[in-house]
Design a protein around this motif. Structure first.
Motif, PDB file in Angstrom:
ATOM      1  N   GLU A  73      -9.021 -18.887  -0.679  1.00  0.00           N
ATOM      2  CA  GLU A  73      -8.060 -17.859  -1.062  1.00  0.00           C
ATOM      3  C   GLU A  73      -8.114 -17.632  -2.566  1.00  0.00           C
ATOM      4  N   LEU A  74      -7.657 -16.435  -2.996  1.00  0.00           N
ATOM      5  CA  LEU A  74      -7.652 -16.127  -4.421  1.00  0.00           C
ATOM      6  C   LEU A  74      -6.509 -16.846  -5.102  1.00  0.00           C
ATOM      7  N   ASP A  75      -6.739 -17.255  -6.365  1.00  0.00           N
ATOM      8  CA  ASP A  75      -5.642 -17.874  -7.124  1.00  0.00           C
ATOM      9  C   ASP A  75      -5.329 -17.022  -8.355  1.00  0.00           C
ATOM     10  N   GLY A  76      -4.498 -17.565  -9.206  1.00  0.00           N
ATOM     11  CA  GLY A  76      -4.042 -16.827 -10.397  1.00  0.00           C
ATOM     12  C   GLY A  76      -5.195 -16.396 -11.292  1.00  0.00           C
ATOM     13  N   ASP A  77      -6.182 -17.246 -11.481  1.00  0.00           N
ATOM     14  CA  ASP A  77      -7.315 -16.885 -12.334  1.00  0.00           C
ATOM     15  C   ASP A  77      -8.116 -15.740 -11.724  1.00  0.00           C
ATOM     16  N   ASP A  78      -8.265 -15.784 -10.409  1.00  0.00           N
ATOM     17  CA  ASP A  78      -8.962 -14.682  -9.730  1.00  0.00           C
ATOM     18  C   ASP A  78      -8.221 -13.375  -9.957  1.00  0.00           C
ATOM     19  N   ARG A  79      -6.904 -13.451  -9.876  1.00  0.00           N
ATOM     20  CA  ARG A  79      -6.119 -12.231 -10.062  1.00  0.00           C
ATOM     21  C   ARG A  79      -6.222 -11.719 -11.501  1.00  0.00           C
ATOM     22  N   ALA A  80      -6.367 -12.657 -12.448  1.00  0.00           N
ATOM     23  CA  ALA A  80      -6.592 -12.225 -13.834  1.00  0.00           C
ATOM     24  C   ALA A  80      -7.896 -11.425 -13.917  1.00  0.00           C
ATOM     25  N   LEU A  81      -8.910 -11.882 -13.193  1.00  0.00           N
ATOM     26  CA  LEU A  81     -10.189 -11.149 -13.185  1.00  0.00           C
ATOM     27  C   LEU A  81     -10.014  -9.766 -12.543  1.00  0.00           C
ATOM     28  N   LEU A  82      -9.220  -9.740 -11.462  1.00  0.00           N
ATOM     29  CA  LEU A  82      -8.971  -8.444 -10.816  1.00  0.00           C
ATOM     30  C   LEU A  82      -8.380  -7.441 -11.807  1.00  0.00           C
ATOM     31  N   GLN A  83      -7.473  -7.943 -12.647  1.00  0.00           N
ATOM     32  CA  GLN A  83      -6.869  -7.063 -13.632  1.00  0.00           C
ATOM     33  C   GLN A  83      -7.928  -6.561 -14.623  1.00  0.00           C
ATOM     34  N   ILE A  84      -8.809  -7.470 -15.028  1.00  0.00           N
ATOM     35  CA  ILE A  84      -9.880  -7.067 -15.951  1.00  0.00           C
ATOM     36  C   ILE A  84     -10.745  -5.969 -15.319  1.00  0.00           C
ATOM     37  N   ILE A  85     -11.032  -6.146 -14.020  1.00  0.00           N
ATOM     38  CA  ILE A  85     -11.839  -5.132 -13.330  1.00  0.00           C
ATOM     39  C   ILE A  85     -11.127  -3.783 -13.381  1.00  0.00           C
ATOM     40  N   ARG A  86      -9.843  -3.812 -13.049  1.00  0.00           N
ATOM     41  CA  ARG A  86      -9.102  -2.551 -13.051  1.00  0.00           C
ATOM     42  C   ARG A  86      -9.130  -1.893 -14.424  1.00  0.00           C
ATOM     43  N   ASP A  87      -9.024  -2.703 -15.457  1.00  0.00           N
ATOM     44  CA  ASP A  87      -8.996  -2.139 -16.813  1.00  0.00           C
ATOM     45  C   ASP A  87     -10.342  -1.555 -17.240  1.00  0.00           C
ATOM     46  N   HIS A  88     -11.409  -2.075 -16.709  1.00  0.00           N
ATOM     47  CA  HIS A  88     -12.731  -1.676 -17.223  1.00  0.00           C
ATOM     48  C   HIS A  88     -13.546  -0.811 -16.280  1.00  0.00           C
ATOM     49  N   ARG A  89     -13.046  -0.556 -15.096  1.00  0.00           N
ATOM     50  CA  ARG A  89     -13.951   0.045 -14.109  1.00  0.00           C
ATOM     51  C   ARG A  89     -14.402   1.452 -14.451  1.00  0.00           C
ATOM     52  N   GLU A  90     -13.711   2.146 -15.346  1.00  0.00           N
ATOM     53  CA  GLU A  90     -14.150   3.493 -15.718  1.00  0.00           C
ATOM     54  C   GLU A  90     -15.412   3.457 -16.578  1.00  0.00           C
ATOM     55  N   LEU A  91     -15.581   2.395 -17.317  1.00  0.00           N
ATOM     56  CA  LEU A  91     -16.676   2.364 -18.281  1.00  0.00           C
ATOM     57  C   LEU A  91     -17.812   1.466 -17.855  1.00  0.00           C
ATOM     58  N   CYS A  92     -17.653   0.787 -16.755  1.00  0.00           N
ATOM     59  CA  CYS A  92     -18.665  -0.173 -16.362  1.00  0.00           C
ATOM     60  C   CYS A  92     -18.674  -0.241 -14.848  1.00  0.00           C
ATOM     61  N   GLN A  93     -19.873  -0.332 -14.276  1.00  0.00           N
ATOM     62  CA  GLN A  93     -19.970  -0.474 -12.830  1.00  0.00           C
ATOM     63  C   GLN A  93     -19.640  -1.916 -12.470  1.00  0.00           C
ATOM     64  N   PHE A  94     -18.983  -2.139 -11.344  1.00  0.00           N
ATOM     65  CA  PHE A  94     -18.721  -3.508 -10.888  1.00  0.00           C
ATOM     66  C   PHE A  94     -19.314  -3.725  -9.510  1.00  0.00           C
ATOM     67  N   VAL A  95     -19.747  -4.976  -9.255  1.00  0.00           N
ATOM     68  CA  VAL A  95     -20.076  -5.387  -7.903  1.00  0.00           C
ATOM     69  C   VAL A  95     -19.280  -6.674  -7.660  1.00  0.00           C
ATOM     70  N   VAL A  96     -18.577  -6.714  -6.551  1.00  0.00           N
ATOM     71  CA  VAL A  96     -17.823  -7.920  -6.226  1.00  0.00           C
ATOM     72  C   VAL A  96     -18.744  -8.848  -5.425  1.00  0.00           C
ATOM     73  N   VAL A  97     -18.877 -10.069  -5.891  1.00  0.00           N
ATOM     74  CA  VAL A  97     -19.721 -11.039  -5.190  1.00  0.00           C
ATOM     75  C   VAL A  97     -18.821 -12.102  -4.561  1.00  0.00           C
ATOM     76  N   LEU A  98     -18.962 -12.259  -3.256  1.00  0.00           N
ATOM     77  CA  LEU A  98     -18.241 -13.341  -2.576  1.00  0.00           C
ATOM     78  C   LEU A  98     -19.229 -14.479  -2.394  1.00  0.00           C
ATOM     79  N   ASN A  99     -19.090 -15.495  -3.218  1.00  0.00           N
ATOM     80  CA  ASN A  99     -20.079 -16.582  -3.220  1.00  0.00           C
ATOM     81  C   ASN A  99     -19.653 -17.690  -2.248  1.00  0.00           C
ATOM     82  N   LYS A 100     -20.561 -18.576  -2.083  1.00  0.00           N
ATOM     83  CA  LYS A 100     -20.321 -19.793  -1.290  1.00  0.00           C
ATOM     84  C   LYS A 100     -19.938 -19.470   0.148  1.00  0.00           C
TER      85      LYS A 100
END
Ligand SMILES: Nc1nc2c(ncn2[C@@H]2O[C@H](COP(=O)(O)OP(=O)(O)OP(=O)(O)O)[C@@H](O)[C@H]2O)c(=O)[nH]1
Ligand SMILES: [Mg+2]
Lengths: 463, 631
Positions: free
Chosen positions: A314-341
């Motif tokens: 499950e996602l934790d607080g740090d993961d959610r911090a990353l989600l926020q970063i994605i939201r802030d930057h997605r206009e200027l940078c392409q993202f790919v979400v990788v589900l590892n392991k």
């Protein structure tokens, strides 16, 4: 029609691309201040003449932020060109540079012609009279240089292709003109439906070329890719897997990677510079904190970012911090979400949370390598779409060409719209001629004489 | 001989306008022409106007020229062309009663005050200190004068070809003008050779009218001149027929005796006006070509076979024409022929049509490399006006490309390399939407009035029309139409209705609805009579407002470029960073301003910018170094 430099406010990148971490964009002309102020979080005015000022710059008045920049206002006549100049120092990332220049063009600036800043400096008396010859040489040299560039393989092929297309535009423009200038000749006219079909086909072909712009730029400048994620999600493992080499240290201890690590990859034929970063989390450790800071800086100059999550948990607080970063930057940078392991397990909740972001998502195992192929495809597609990567591909690499193509398409579509509204030939010809003019900025001017030559060469005209 | 202020050489369409303009401007004028009886003769097609050319005639008229009035008095088949297109490209055309046209023109010349007609041929320009001093005639007479306007048409070393036969002649049955070319070459002018052609004329009674399609004139006919009343003259039809495979075979059977194909003719002919043999050779896959049968008047049996221009031998002309069903009994009254003549490439004149080499010497018409009566008349008028203004010590009249087709014509002549006879087309005018035939008065009459060629009444009536247009414009801008008023019309026109009150100016943008129909919906206007011309003018400016604004923006940009004047003494050869080709072109043409420099064919964009640097350099070195003054 040939154009003369006018007193319009002009904009251009004034540092060579890829020459440093900071790029300087220059805006010169009577409206420089009025054009830029609505885009800045902090207006420039009498208080900050010649003072470097920090501000955020956005896409349009009240629009999204593009970048944090340093802006400096040089009030005319005490400036290089003798006009008001605003210099914008931004991150040296082509997307950011493009976005800022486009925003200024939308505000009403025009992209500068070769040597135009120098020309203005001269015309405003900023350059000594004895240097007139040198100024002329600069204009001449820049033109020659751009001529030389256009001889280069890629652009040479582009202009070849555009000549074909402009030949087709000339064809139907001629048919319209025959309708106007030789309507008594009994030459068969083109049905409007066919004209519409031909116009939209041309616009489509140009759009395809325009779509290669990102790819062309990547070819020229290479792609920056950042791997992001909280500690221990497997970022370094992923880099090693992509590289097929043990480049980065992998360990089960979170926070292993402290500074960023770079590696050059070939992903589906694209040259990619990948950067493995320190994990992002709230931290007390000073060294790690600096690492996180630098990770975010990396993101500013990235073309694409892999956001890595543990797909088995499950996602934790740090993961959610990353989600926020994605939201802030997605206009200027392409993202790919990788589900590892995902070799260990697949957490349904995690997937359910990440799916709705609308960002391409790849489940894989950095350890076994399963899913890496899918990730590579996904990276390529996010960057350049369905393009094939044969070296013979025609690509658009220059911002000037991109603009000319976009204007051509706009004019053609406008003609098509008028056509559907029942406009007559001389009205349609206005836009189609405009389209030819814009194409001419790349392929060379088409004059009314050329149109007549084409008509006389191909149609039986004359009583 | 007596002194004249102006000597006009030639009595064709250019000469007529030039001579009438100068004499009416109060200058003592002599028209020197080979034969008085052929003044105003239509040597080719018996028609005035046509696409783009009709615009020229309307502009000539608005400036105070004569062509529109002559054709209004003598036309026998008036038609506005291109009426299925937008009003900007409508163009008036009329067939003339050829003899009536000529006599009418002669009457105007012979009765004009200040104007004498002298039978003769100008063979030399005498100059002193680089300016005109006198005109020399072939018989040795000398006419002392201040200005000379040369309008010699196709007569300069004219050579007519029919098959392999040729003879020195400027027009069928008339002698050529010899000696003038050589004299001008001695003065330093460069010359070239052009060619044009004309079809045979056949007897009207030898046509089978059951086998041709009739073309009807407009009813009522619309006059060319802004000063003409309704056209009263009886009107005639024109006819269309076609060639066929047999015609083409007949023509090809004589191709070995064609002066063109056998290489006897070296002059360059117009590609828009090819001979019938040319069309058959170049477009072999076309199984037929159109032929227009154009009568030349009620009392004249000649019919002009338009579309059948040829220089093939007589036997082939006859054989070929008789393969056309309707013309199987055709009796040829005059053979078709090609004519070669000298011209003086037009980079040698200024925008006033004055030559660069000799002050007060003007060229107008075919001598500049143009073709067509209308093109010639336009130049004749402008040369006359400018010769007159110069003698009166007034500023020249130069029309720019955004003001008039005449502006486009002269600007092209002085900036473009002319390789074939130049004819006007609407596509040459980049501001085509602004240059309608029916607003020529609004565009130009003020200038004609200022020159002194437009009478007060005509000028006042134009001003009244302008005022009426402006009033109507203002009124409709304030008019709002309700759904109840509009929707019945919408239904009738099968267009969408409205659900709320809508500005009239918005509804008029719909192509399927006319302004008059909308006015009929609006209670304010319903029963009001507004002059249809005014309605048309207002309708146009509102319907196409978006496009007109865009053209206007381009005009503004264009005018901006015209503002930077290039000093006369600029030495292009000193500008090392400029390409050799640009330097050469600029030296040859010596443009007046940057805009003109940019239009010269062969001058690069970057070189125009470099030129800007040098103009600035010259300006500053004349005034001291500005950079040091302002710091
Ligand atoms: N089972 C499994 N283990 C993995 C996978 N990827 C990484 N690991 C393990 O996860 C641990 C962390 O891997 P790293 O690649 O060092 O992780 P990181 O994200 O670089 O961590 P920091 O550098 O500390 O931020 C290691 O023990 C890896 O072996 C995977 O796909 N499957
Ligand atoms: Mg790591």
């Amino acid at each position: 029609m040939k154009h003369l430099p006018d007193s319009h406010t002009i904009v251009a990148l004034s540092t060579p691309l890829g020459s440093g971490a900071i790029a300087i964009i220059r805006l010169s002309g009577p409206d420089a201040l009025d054009l830029i102020n609505p885009l800045l979080s902090k207006s420039l005015g009498e208080d900050n003449i010649r003072l470097a000022t920090f501000a955020e710059i956005c896409e349009g008045p009240g629009g999204k932020t593009i970048d944090q920049v340093v802006v400096t206002w040089f009030q005319g006549p005490r400036s290089y060109t003798g006009e008001d100049i605003v210099e914008i120092s931004c991150h040296c990332n082509t997307l950011i540079i493009d976005a800022i220049i486009s925003a200024l063009v939308r505000q009403g600036a025009r992209i500068a012609e070769p040597g135009e800043f120098t020309l203005r400096a001269f015309l405003k008396g900023k350059i000594d009279l004895s240097q007139a010859e040198a100024v002329a040489d600069i204009i001449n040299a820049r033109t020659r240089q751009s001529l030389h560039q256009s001889m280069r393989h890629l652009e040479g092929r582009l202009s070849e292709r555009l000549k074909e297309i402009s030949g087709e535009v000339l064809n139907y423009l001629s048919l319209l003109e025959i309708n106007l200038d030789f309507s008594e000749e009994g030459i068969e006219v083109m049905p409007m439906a066919e004209l519409s079909r031909r116009i939209t086909r041309t616009a489509g072909q140009l759009q395809e070329l325009l779509n290669t712009y990102d790819y062309g730029r990547y070819l020229q400048e290479g792609i920056q890719m950042t791997i992001l994620g909280k500690p221990n999600v497997g970022k370094s493992s992923l880099l090693n897997q992509l590289l097929q080499k043990e480049r980065a240290i992998v360990s089960e201890i979170p926070g292993t990677t402290r500074d960023y690590i770079e590696a050059n990859l070939d992903i589906e034929g694209l040259a990619v510079k990948a950067v493995d970063t320190a994990g992002i989390r709230k931290t007390e450790d000073r060294i790690e904190a600096i690492g996180v800071e630098r990770t975010l800086q990396q993101l500013d100059s990235a073309d694409i970012a892999l956001a890595v999550f543990e797909g088995n948990r499950e996602l934790d607080g740090d993961d959610r911090a990353l989600l926020q970063i994605i939201r802030d930057h997605r206009e200027l940078c392409q993202f790919v979400v990788v589900l590892n392991k995902t070799d260990i397990a697949r957490n349904v909740e995690t997937e359910k949370t990440l799916q709705p972001l609308g960002i391409p998502l790849v489940a894989l195992s950095a350890k076994s390598g399963e899913g890496i192929g899918a990730l590579k495809k996904c990276i390529k597609e996010s960057l350049i779409g369905e393009q094939s990567l044969e070296s013979e591909e025609i690509v658009v690499t220059s911002a000037r060409h991109k603009k000319a193509l976009a204007q051509t398409i706009e004019a053609l579509l406008h003609a098509d719209q008028s056509l559907h509204e029942g406009a007559s030939d001389e009205i349609l010809a206005v836009d189609i001629r405009l389209a030819m003019d814009h194409l001419g900025e790349i392929t060379g001017e088409t004059t009314s004489e050329d149109v007549l030559n084409h008509i006389f060469g191909n149609f039986c005209i004359g009583k | 001989m007596n002194y004249y202020d102006v000597v006009v050489a030639g009595g064709g369409h250019a000469g007529i306008e030039a001579a009438l303009a100068t004499s009416r401007m109060g200058l003592k004028t002599a028209m020197v022409t080979l034969k008085k009886e052929t003044i105003g003769k239509m040597s080719c097609n018996p028609a005035i106007g046509g696409l783009a050319k009709g615009h020229l005639v309307r502009e000539i008229d608005a400036l105070g020229g004569e062509m529109g009035k002559i054709i209004d008095a003598t036309g026998i088949h008036f038609k506005i062309l291109n009426q299925s297109k937008g009003p900007a490209v409508w163009s008036p055309r009329a067939q003339a009663d050829r003899l009536a046209y000529m006599h009418d023109a002669q009457h105007r010349i012979f009765t004009q005050e200040n104007l004498d007609v002298i039978a003769g041929s100008v063979t030399g320009v005498e100059s002193e200190n680089g300016a005109v001093k006198a005109a020399q005639l072939s018989d040795g007479r000398i006419i002392p004068c201040r200005s000379i306007i040369l309008t010699c048409g196709t007569f300069l070393n004219g050579c007519i070809h029919v098959g392999l036969n040729n003879m020195a002649s400027g027009r069928a049955g008339e002698e050529a003008a010899k000696g003038l070319t050589e004299n001008l070459i001695d003065l330093g002018f460069k010359t070239g050779r052009l060619k044009t052609g004309t079809p045979p004329r056949i007897h009207i009674d030898s046509i089978d009218f059951d086998l041709v399609e009739a073309q009807l004139p407009d009813d009522p006919p619309v006059p060319f001149s802004f000063q003409s009343g309704p056209i009263e003259r009886r009107q005639m039809n024109c006819y269309i027929t076609y060639t066929n495979q047999k015609t083409h075979e007949a023509l090809l059977s004589g191709i070995d005796r064609s002066p063109m194909y056998s290489g006897i003719i070296t002059g360059v002919g117009p590609r828009y006006c090819p001979s019938i043999e040319d069309k058959v050779v170049r477009f072999a896959d076309k199984d037929r070509h159109q032929i227009f049968l154009e009568p030349e008047g009620f009392d004249n049996p000649e019919v002009y076979v338009n579309g059948f221009s040829t220089s093939l031998p007589a036997d082939i002309q006859e054989k070929a024409i008789r393969t056309v069903d309707a013309l199987r009994n055709a009796e040829i009254l005059r053979l078709g022929y090609a004519v070669e003549y000298d011209f003086f490439p037009s980079y040698q004149i200024n925008a006033t049509l004055e030559t660069k080499l000799v002050e007060n010497l003007y060229f107008a018409g075919q001598i500049c490399g143009t073709s067509g009566y209308e093109e010639a008349a336009a130049q004749g008028l402008m040369a006359g006006i400018n010769a007159g203004l110069k003698q009166q010590g007034r500023a020249p009249l130069i029309l720019d490309r955004s003001e008039a087709y005449i502006g486009v014509l002269i600007d092209d002549l002085i900036n473009k390399t002319i390789l074939e006879p130049y004819r006007m087309f609407t596509s040459r005018a980049e501001f085509r939407l602004l240059l309608r035939h029916d607003n020529a008065d609004l565009r130009l009459m003020k200038k004609g009035f200022a020159v002194g060629l437009i009478p007060e009444v005509a000028y006042q009536s134009m001003l009244a029309r302008k005022a009426e247009t402006e009033t109507l414009n203002k009124r409709i801008a304030k008019t709002v139409i309700t759904p109840a008023q509009f929707n019945p019309l919408a239904e009738e026109k099968e267009t969408s209705g409205i659900s709320q009150n809508t500005p009239l100016t918005k509804l008029v943008k719909r192509p399927e609805i006319t302004l008059r129909e909308l006015l009929n919906c609006a209670p304010d206007f319903q029963d009001e009579h507004v002059d249809p011309n005014t309605v048309a003018e207002v309708e146009f400016t509102n319907k196409y407002a978006g496009f007109l604004d865009r053209q206007q923006a381009l005009v503004d940009k264009f005018k901006e470029m015209e503002k930077t004047v290039i000093p006369d003494n600029l030495d292009y050869q000193n500008i090392a960073s400029m390409s050799a080709e640009s330097r050469e072109k600029l030296t040859q043409i010596r443009p007046r301003n940057l805009g003109q420099a940019a239009r010269i064919s062969g001058v690069r964009q970057s070189d125009v910018t470099i030129l800007m640097v040098y103009i600035e350099k010259g300006r500053r070195s004349g005034k001291g170094d500005v950079s040091r003054e302002t710091g």
